[in-house]
Design a protein around this motif. Structure first.
Motif, short mmCIF file in Angstrom:
data_model
loop_
_atom_site.label_atom_id
_atom_site.label_comp_id
_atom_site.label_asym_id
_atom_site.label_seq_id
_atom_site.Cartn_x
_atom_site.Cartn_y
_atom_site.Cartn_z
N HIS A 133 0.86 -1.18 0.00
CA HIS A 133 0.00 0.00 0.00
C HIS A 133 0.89 1.23 0.00
O HIS A 133 1.78 1.36 0.84
N VAL A 160 1.01 5.53 -0.34
CA VAL A 160 0.26 6.77 -0.25
C VAL A 160 1.20 7.95 -0.47
O VAL A 160 2.15 8.14 0.30
N TYR A 208 3.84 10.16 -8.53
CA TYR A 208 3.62 8.84 -7.95
C TYR A 208 4.96 8.25 -7.50
O TYR A 208 6.01 8.60 -8.05
N SER A 237 -0.14 -1.89 -9.56
CA SER A 237 -1.13 -1.10 -8.83
C SER A 237 -0.44 0.12 -8.24
O SER A 237 0.47 0.01 -7.42
N TRP A 238 -0.88 1.32 -8.64
CA TRP A 238 -0.27 2.56 -8.21
C TRP A 238 -1.11 3.23 -7.13
O TRP A 238 -2.30 2.98 -7.02
N GLY A 239 -0.46 4.09 -6.35
CA GLY A 239 -1.19 4.91 -5.40
C GLY A 239 -2.04 5.95 -6.13
O GLY A 239 -2.07 5.99 -7.36
N GLN A 240 -2.67 6.82 -5.36
CA GLN A 240 -3.53 7.83 -5.97
C GLN A 240 -2.73 9.00 -6.53
O GLN A 240 -3.25 9.79 -7.31
N THR A 265 -0.09 12.45 -6.15
CA THR A 265 -0.31 13.78 -5.57
C THR A 265 -0.07 14.82 -6.66
O THR A 265 0.94 14.77 -7.38
#
Length: 122
Positions: A3, A5, A94, A111-114, A116
């Motif tokens: 995970h 962030v 990212y 799978s990438w984070g959201q 910024t």
């Protein structure tokens, strides 16, 4: 399950600075190389900075001498200090684990984070 962030983005004037953070969990953070990427609409994601597990750093020419990547293995966090920002630095940023393959670094996880958002504008 890894995970990631990312945080720290925002609106900044040309010449300004921002510090991005990437916090990871579900992974033995200190064993891996990490990279900061950026993406603008219609373009491929671009690797701008890499820090190896041995703390060596590599930068894209477009950000060299302006951006600094660092890591805190105790906090499972990688940082990107961005100085002398330019409008062309505007992008979503990212981070991801990276792997060295045939002389270049590539992202490991699909799978990438959201991300910024960084916007450089007057």
């Amino acid at each position: 399950q890894v995970h990631i962030v990312e945080s720290g983005g925002g609106l900044v004037q040309p010449g300004g600075s921002l510090r991005l953070s990437c916090a990871a969990s579900g992974i033995t953070f200190n064993l891996f190389h990490w990279g900061w990427f950026r993406q603008t609409p219609g373009k491929q994601r671009e690797l701008v900075a890499t820090i190896t597990s041995g703390w060596s750093t590599i930068y894209a020419d477009s950000v060299k001498d302006r951006f600094t990547i660092s890591r805190d293995d105790a906090r499972d966090t990688v940082y990107l200090q961005m100085n002398s920002l330019k409008p062309e630095d505007t992008a979503v940023y990212y981070c991801n684990v990276v792997r060295l393959t045939s002389g270049s670094y590539y992202p490991v996880y699909d799978s990438w984070g959201q991300g910024t958002q960084v916007t450089v504008s007057s």
